[in-house]
Design an enzyme around this catalytic site. Structure first.
Site, PDB file in Angstrom:
ATOM      1  N   LYS A  22       0.699  -1.204   0.090  1.00 20.26           N
ATOM      2  CA  LYS A  22      -0.090  -0.200   0.088  1.00 20.26           C
ATOM      3  C   LYS A  22       0.944   1.280  -0.213  1.00 20.26           C
ATOM      4  CE  LYS A  22      -1.539   1.673   3.643  1.00 20.26           C
ATOM      5  NZ  LYS A  22      -1.161   2.998   4.266  1.00 20.26           N
ATOM      6  N   ASN A  23       1.956   1.199   0.861  1.00 17.89           N
ATOM      7  CA  ASN A  23       2.617   2.307   1.006  1.00 17.89           C
ATOM      8  C   ASN A  23       3.819   2.608  -0.192  1.00 17.89           C
ATOM      9  OD1 ASN A  23       1.279   3.017   3.186  1.00 17.89           O
ATOM     10  ND2 ASN A  23       2.814   2.440   4.690  1.00 17.89           N
ATOM     11  N   ARG A  92      -4.490  10.950   4.552  1.00 16.88           N
ATOM     12  CA  ARG A  92      -3.436  12.007   4.570  1.00 16.88           C
ATOM     13  C   ARG A  92      -2.500  11.841   3.532  1.00 16.88           C
ATOM     14  NH1 ARG A  92      -2.805  13.227   8.950  1.00 16.88           N
ATOM     15  NH2 ARG A  92      -0.721  14.465   8.777  1.00 16.88           N
ATOM     16  N   CYS A 116      -4.060  13.215  13.292  1.00 21.70           N
ATOM     17  CA  CYS A 116      -4.479  11.659  12.981  1.00 21.70           C
ATOM     18  C   CYS A 116      -4.260  10.877  14.314  1.00 21.70           C
ATOM     19  CB  CYS A 116      -3.198  11.402  12.154  1.00 21.70           C
ATOM     20  SG  CYS A 116      -3.041   9.706  12.033  1.00 21.70           S
ATOM     21  N   ARG A 121       1.397  14.792  12.832  1.00 20.60           N
ATOM     22  CA  ARG A 121       1.675  14.454  11.405  1.00 20.60           C
ATOM     23  C   ARG A 121       1.626  15.500  10.587  1.00 20.60           C
ATOM     24  NH1 ARG A 121      -0.383   8.900   9.719  1.00 20.60           N
ATOM     25  NH2 ARG A 121       1.281   9.069   8.306  1.00 20.60           N
ATOM     26  N   ASP A 305       5.118   0.765  11.625  1.00 21.80           N
ATOM     27  CA  ASP A 305       4.096  -0.017  11.256  1.00 21.80           C
ATOM     28  C   ASP A 305       4.094  -1.225  11.935  1.00 21.80           C
ATOM     29  OD1 ASP A 305       3.878   1.946   8.110  1.00 21.80           O
ATOM     30  OD2 ASP A 305       3.410   2.418  10.245  1.00 21.80           O
ATOM     31  N   ILE A 327       8.936   7.307  16.449  1.00 21.95           N
ATOM     32  CA  ILE A 327       8.472   8.000  15.366  1.00 21.95           C
ATOM     33  C   ILE A 327       7.208   8.765  15.405  1.00 21.95           C
ATOM     34  CG2 ILE A 327       7.684   7.668  12.896  1.00 21.95           C
ATOM     35  CD1 ILE A 327      10.744   6.863  13.377  1.00 21.95           C
ATOM     36  N   ARG A 397      -8.337  -0.235   5.193  1.00 18.97           N
ATOM     37  CA  ARG A 397      -7.540   0.620   4.519  1.00 18.97           C
ATOM     38  C   ARG A 397      -6.448   0.124   3.678  1.00 18.97           C
ATOM     39  NH1 ARG A 397      -6.146   5.550   7.710  1.00 18.97           N
ATOM     40  NH2 ARG A 397      -5.262   6.136   5.782  1.00 18.97           N
TER      41      ARG A 397
HETATM   42  C1  EPZ Z   1       4.745   6.863   5.832  1.00 19.81           C
HETATM   43  O1  EPZ Z   1       4.089   8.073   6.733  1.00 19.81           O
HETATM   44  C2  EPZ Z   1       3.629   5.923   6.222  1.00 19.81           C
HETATM   45  N1  EPZ Z   1       2.624   6.163   5.074  1.00 19.81           N
HETATM   46  C3  EPZ Z   1       3.374   5.530   7.452  1.00 19.81           C
HETATM   47  O2  EPZ Z   1       2.510   4.268   7.395  1.00 19.81           O
HETATM   48  C4  EPZ Z   1       4.495   5.099   8.303  1.00 19.81           C
HETATM   49  O3  EPZ Z   1       4.067   4.977   9.559  1.00 19.81           O
HETATM   50  C5  EPZ Z   1       5.457   6.447   8.333  1.00 19.81           C
HETATM   51  O4  EPZ Z   1       5.841   6.753   7.089  1.00 19.81           O
HETATM   52  C6  EPZ Z   1       6.825   5.912   8.966  1.00 19.81           C
HETATM   53  O5  EPZ Z   1       7.377   4.975   8.623  1.00 19.81           O
HETATM   54  C7  EPZ Z   1       2.919   6.273   3.843  1.00 19.81           C
HETATM   55  O6  EPZ Z   1       3.871   5.938   3.412  1.00 19.81           O
HETATM   56  C8  EPZ Z   1       1.730   6.454   3.134  1.00 19.81           C
HETATM   57  P1  EPZ Z   1       6.932  10.568   7.925  1.00 19.81           P
HETATM   58  P2  EPZ Z   1       4.557   9.629   6.635  1.00 19.81           P
HETATM   59  O7  EPZ Z   1       6.810  11.645   7.242  1.00 19.81           O
HETATM   60  O8  EPZ Z   1       5.391   9.852   5.515  1.00 19.81           O
HETATM   61  C9  EPZ Z   1       7.109  13.830  11.349  1.00 19.81           C
HETATM   62  C10 EPZ Z   1       0.546   3.031   7.791  1.00 19.81           C
HETATM   63  O9  EPZ Z   1       0.142   2.378   8.863  1.00 19.81           O
HETATM   64  N2  EPZ Z   1       7.032  14.889  10.354  1.00 19.81           N
HETATM   65  O10 EPZ Z   1       8.053   9.610   7.860  1.00 19.81           O
HETATM   66  O11 EPZ Z   1       3.456  10.446   6.882  1.00 19.81           O
HETATM   67  C11 EPZ Z   1       5.842  12.981  11.383  1.00 19.81           C
HETATM   68  O12 EPZ Z   1       4.883  13.534  12.378  1.00 19.81           O
HETATM   69  C12 EPZ Z   1       1.144   4.237   8.085  1.00 19.81           C
HETATM   70  O13 EPZ Z   1       0.644   2.381   6.790  1.00 19.81           O
HETATM   71  C13 EPZ Z   1       7.061  16.126  10.489  1.00 19.81           C
HETATM   72  O14 EPZ Z   1       7.191  16.546  11.725  1.00 19.81           O
HETATM   73  O15 EPZ Z   1       5.560   9.536   7.825  1.00 19.81           O
HETATM   74  C14 EPZ Z   1       6.326  11.765  12.123  1.00 19.81           C
HETATM   75  O16 EPZ Z   1       6.645  12.197  13.581  1.00 19.81           O
HETATM   76  C15 EPZ Z   1       0.990   5.267   9.120  1.00 19.81           C
HETATM   77  N3  EPZ Z   1       6.788  17.175   9.429  1.00 19.81           N
HETATM   78  C16 EPZ Z   1       7.739  11.588  11.732  1.00 19.81           C
HETATM   79  O17 EPZ Z   1       8.055  12.910  11.131  1.00 19.81           O
HETATM   80  C17 EPZ Z   1       6.715  16.418   8.255  1.00 19.81           C
HETATM   81  O18 EPZ Z   1       6.688  17.444   7.052  1.00 19.81           O
HETATM   82  C18 EPZ Z   1       8.001  10.640  10.624  1.00 19.81           C
HETATM   83  O19 EPZ Z   1       6.618  10.591   9.535  1.00 19.81           O
HETATM   84  C19 EPZ Z   1       6.620  15.222   8.006  1.00 19.81           C
HETATM   85  C20 EPZ Z   1       6.774  14.126   8.825  1.00 19.81           C
END
Ligand code: EPZ
Length: 417
Positions: A22-23, A92, A116, A121, A305, A327, A397
């Site tokens: 999915k991701n 999102r 979320c 996020r 995850d 994370i 999802r």
């Molecule tokens: C991706 O989310 C995945 N989703 C998530 O999977 C996964 O948990 C996550 O990466 C971490 O591995 C998809 O790929 C669609 P991040 P993403 O940006 O990209 C902070 C699932 O269950 N951050 O790597 O949104 C953020 O808040 C989902 O399938 C900022 O502060 O995660 C988090 O604490 C859930 N500002 C950390 O960084 C930003 O602009 C990592 O988030 C971006 C992120």
């Protein structure tokens, strides 16, 4: 709303085949906006988040068709470079169209995702990266409005913190920017590499995907391509944990063990017997499980995850397991539902202290988010008696027909519509 009803106590046996990731499918679909030519994609899982992304692409003006397992996206013209709130609020990851739209059309209007269940996020790092490439970005009425009327300009951008979709979004913007872009402190997830592989097939010039430094030499135009996405490593890990907690003997096929090194290492420490080849993993568990501490990290560390699924497993292990979530700030909602089933879990800030083994009892529980719902399914498979899991739309999802796949390996699980 659909529910799952699960009778626990049956060891999982046999084989389960995993779906495409999915991701990976989400950014790969968004990348199709970068070209006017058709892109053919294989192994795109027919799950709810993908349906949302396909709806978004159609809203933007692309034609999306599915035939014989191939999803074809054709974004010949882009009528509405916009991701509306109605779609973004349900998923999102819709913000992944921001980079491709600014790169292709010189402008984009994308609803801010909002909060979320697992954390704040924000997408501030996505925006900062686009600004570094010369986009002018403002926030109005809950929307990000980004413009680069003269196109984007390559630059050096270092992420403050590693972001998976942030890296993918910026990568998709940089491939059509003038000159070279260097993305530092980039995410190294296999899904990032998969997007880069597709973009390269479309004619992009990318080096270093899968490392912390990605170099992109912008091109003026991209073409169509054929691409098969990678298997879902999180779905794979979910089935491995389910087999372990039921003391089963399961082979997960169509997966890539290289994407799960951290999990496999931890499962071996629990005492599970794991054998693997290029595209399958066999897990066998007899007798007791050892408690093992895990700390979630960016790839190649232990995936956040898989944290909830591993917590469920640790409720059946001998001793104390400390689970540290680094994370997301609020990713222990499942612990409270597991406690309702009899688990002994103490939460302390970003740590969960799991004491085991406990006797899990069937109960009525509610899924709060996508991976939390998977952990409740895993616990229910090991519980005495019947468990009812409400709000399984969370699991739909990203998991394709999970109840049929598990039932195929002997689980007593059914969906109540
Ligand atoms: C991706 O989310 C995945 N989703 C998530 O999977 C996964 O948990 C996550 O990466 C971490 O591995 C998809 O790929 C669609 P991040 P993403 O940006 O990209 C902070 C699932 O269950 N951050 O790597 O949104 C953020 O808040 C989902 O399938 C900022 O502060 O995660 C988090 O604490 C859930 N500002 C950390 O960084 C930003 O602009 C990592 O988030 C971006 C992120």
């Amino acid at each position: 709303m659909d529910k799952f009803v699960i009778q626990g106590g049956v060891p999982l046996e046999g084989e389960i085949a995993v779906s495409g990731a999915k991701n990976s499918a989400l950014p790969v679909l968004a990348a199709c906006l970068l070209t006017k030519d058709p892109v053919n994609l294989r192994r795109i899982p027919p799950v709810r988040d993908i349906a949302t992304m396909e709806k978004l692409l159609s809203h933007i003006g692309a034609r999306v068709s599915r035939k014989a397992g191939v999803v074809t996206v054709e974004a010949g013209t882009i009528g509405h470079p916009e991701a509306p709130y109605e779609l973004v609020k349900t998923m999102r990851a819709s913000s992944l169209v921001l980079g491709p739209l600014v790169a292709r059309c010189g402008r984009a209007r994308v609803s801010l995702p909002g909060g979320c269940a697992i954390g704040a996020r924000p997408i501030n790092l996505h925006v900062a990266g686009l600004e570094r490439l010369g986009a002018v970005v403002k926030q109005e009425h809950g929307y990000i409005e980004a413009e680069a009327p003269n196109g984007l300009q390559g630059a050096h951008y270092t992420f403050d913190r590693i972001s998976v979709t942030g890296t993918e979004d910026l990568l998709m913007a940089a491939v059509l920017a003038r000159g070279e872009t260097i993305i530092d402190n980039a995410a190294r997830e296999p899904e990032v590499v998969d997007v880069a592989d597709l973009l390269t097939k479309m004619g992009a010039s990318i080096e270093g995907a899968g490392t912390s430094t990605i170099r992109v030499r912008g091109v003026s135009e991209l073409g169509g391509a054929d691409h098969t996405i990678i298997p879902d490593r999180i779905e794979t890990g979910t089935f491995l944990a389910a087999a372990a907690i039921t003391r089963g003997d399961l082979t997960v096929t169509g997966c890539n063990p290289e994407h799960l090194r951290a999990l496999i290492e931890k499962l071996r420490l629990t005492g599970a017997d794991i054998s693997e080849n290029d595209c399958s993993i066999r897990i066998r568990v007899k007798g007791k499980l050892n408690s093992v501490d895990v700390t979630t990290e960016e790839h190649p560390g232990f995936a956040t995850d898989l944290q909830a699924q591993f917590m469920a497993l640790m409720t059946q292990a001998e001793g104390i397991a400390i689970i540290t979530e680094t994370i997301f700030e609020n990713r222990f909602m499942h612990a409270l539902e597991l406690a309702r089933m009899g688990a002994n879990i103490r939460l302390d800030g970003r740590q969960a202290i799991v004491a085991g083994p406990c006797s899990l009892q069937g109960a009525q529980v509610i899924a709060s988010d996508h991976r939390a719902s998977a952990s409740l399914v895993i616990a229910a498979l090991a519980a005495q008696g019947e468990t009812t899991i409400d709000r399984v739309y969370h699991i739909d999802r990203g998991y394709e027909k999970i109840e049929s796949k598990l039932a195929g390996a002997g689980a007593r699980i059914r969906r109540i519509k």
